[in-house]
Design a protein around this motif. Sequence first.
Motif, mmCIF file in Angstrom:
data_model
loop_
_atom_site.group_PDB
_atom_site.id
_atom_site.type_symbol
_atom_site.label_atom_id
_atom_site.label_comp_id
_atom_site.label_asym_id
_atom_site.label_seq_id
_atom_site.Cartn_x
_atom_site.Cartn_y
_atom_site.Cartn_z
ATOM 1 N N GLN A 22 0.819 -1.209 0.000
ATOM 2 C CA GLN A 22 0.000 0.000 0.000
ATOM 3 C C GLN A 22 0.858 1.267 0.000
ATOM 4 O O GLN A 22 0.363 2.359 0.258
ATOM 5 N N GLU A 24 3.142 2.098 2.080
ATOM 6 C CA GLU A 24 3.500 2.575 3.416
ATOM 7 C C GLU A 24 4.968 2.246 3.691
ATOM 8 O O GLU A 24 5.399 1.103 3.481
ATOM 9 N N ASP A 48 -5.354 4.288 12.351
ATOM 10 C CA ASP A 48 -5.224 5.644 11.814
ATOM 11 C C ASP A 48 -5.303 6.693 12.914
ATOM 12 O O ASP A 48 -4.719 7.762 12.816
ATOM 13 N N THR A 56 2.517 7.178 4.974
ATOM 14 C CA THR A 56 1.626 6.655 3.943
ATOM 15 C C THR A 56 1.186 7.747 2.984
ATOM 16 O O THR A 56 1.176 8.939 3.324
ATOM 17 N N GLU A 58 -2.300 8.086 0.999
ATOM 18 C CA GLU A 58 -3.623 7.475 0.872
ATOM 19 C C GLU A 58 -4.392 8.140 -0.267
ATOM 20 O O GLU A 58 -4.481 9.369 -0.333
#
Length: 596
Positions: A22, A24, A48, A56, A58
């Motif tokens: 992802q 991260e 979170d 991260t 997002e």
Amino acid sequence: MQNSIDLGLIGNGAIGALIDEQAEIVWCCMPRLDADPVFCSLLKEHTDQDGYGYCTVELVEQISIEQQYLPNTAVLVTRMTDAGGGVIEIIDFAPRFRQFGRMFTPVMLIRQIRRLQGSPRIRLVVRPAGDYGRERCPITYGSHHIRYTSPTWTLRLTTDASITMLLEELPFFLDDNVTLIFGADETIPSSIGDLARRFQDETVAYWHEWVRDLGIPFEWQDEVIRAAITLKLNTYDDTGAIIAAMTTSIPEAANTVRNWDYRFCWLRDSYFVVNALNRLGATKNMERYLAYLANISASAPGGRLQPVYAIDGKARLEEQLVTTLPGYRGMGPVRRGNQAFEQIQHDVYGSAILAVTHIFFDRRLLRCGDTALFQRLEPLGETALQVYDQPDAGLWELRGSARVHTFSSVMCWAACDRLALIANQLNLQDRATYWRTKADQMYTVIYSRAWNEEKQAFTASFEGDSMDASLLLLHDVGFLSAEDPCFASTVTAIEKELKRGDYVYRYVEADDFGKPENAFIVCTFWYIHALAALGRMDEARSLFENLLKKRNRLGLLAEHIDPRTGEQWGNFVQTYSMVGLINSAIRLSKRWDSAF
């Protein structure tokens, strides 16, 4: 999302970082490979609301994601797509290129976030940790930077993104490109975006040129190139040390206390690493690593080597429990340092001397071995001669028991055998005769005491009856020829006792922590080498292809594998495993001159 080691590795020889699927950043030690991890969510899962120790990017309403390396580089690219057709691309790398006549490897990570199409909306979360996850770093900031202070270091994020959006962690539309530059607390006196683009271009060009100079086999070229780049990333450029892995305390199996800190340089790895670098033609890397080994060997007090050293060559690595990190998937303990530095492991004398032998024979190296270096190695040989038939902790670092391990004895023999070869190369006939006589005497003792007539095999220890995968290396280190029936019968005994499906365990008897649950990946590579030496090429190739399929999605290997599920365990990325891949591919591949 549960943590896994399905991760990508970026780095530049000064630092390294692990990035999950992802995008991260889950692990990164700064300002060097064995320092405090500013990003540590690999060992500290988070929510979170209250998590920290990670970074991260997002994408709001993300529906898909894909990730890959730019070919033949250590530059990782993650592409995300949202429900409205917006697409972003995240490019992660650590700058490495030649500048002003020298290699430029700053303590720096760069994240470039690019809009490719649509109207993507992103949220940036940057939460470094201090003191091994003990605290979220306090911050100060300016118009284009944020400073994160920890007890040991200050991390500076320089960016052209909105500081408010970063501090408040608010979503915003990505209109063009955004750059995050993590590094030392120093001002960047130029355009942030332009600098990042130039550094990326220079870094890509560096890796392309480096790969072009490799000697690779005809088959499995992509796999070997990725393994070679990974080996390069596990190197600490400043001293030439090569660490065992980037991480600490990833357990060897689920819910076990076999959690160790691998951010150090083990002498046991040196022989295999140097062989791989030699076969790849990576002579500059090899030369730096050999210099590191030679410095350690020459300064060993009383000719006594320890199993493991820090990347700066320091000897003391006191092990401490880190109570501020719960561990991988909550499976602690987490350890900092490694008490193995206090252990007695006699194989280190052979490992060091076998590796350093290259200095005396490889004519490509700028500084070849001479009589002075040979004389500094002789005390190691004398120690090997004294201890070869004495108990030790063995290659696998048994913490609660000691016996006379066959592999340790064989490596002590190898130390004296190579000293004889080196002395002959230097025309030091008296010393060549001395070391050859001693090596032959040791050989006779080892052969008689390690051979088990009932099993028709060499066993893990003198007068023992258990097996150990290191015996697969008896041919590799020159103790037995491939034609010696004792080698073939030893391989057969290992197949019967240590092979589980397509994998070979290092041993199966209980040790200080019970019976090993997972297979040690490099042992299967050693088995492949033994099969190749015995002419069983079809079997060797089949097992090799199976191991290649078990690499993670980016082509990387950890230390252990669960034979039942194929899941990888143990510290990551594992030098031993990647070196095993390189050496196996080179042994098994078709030759270039007969490939087409």
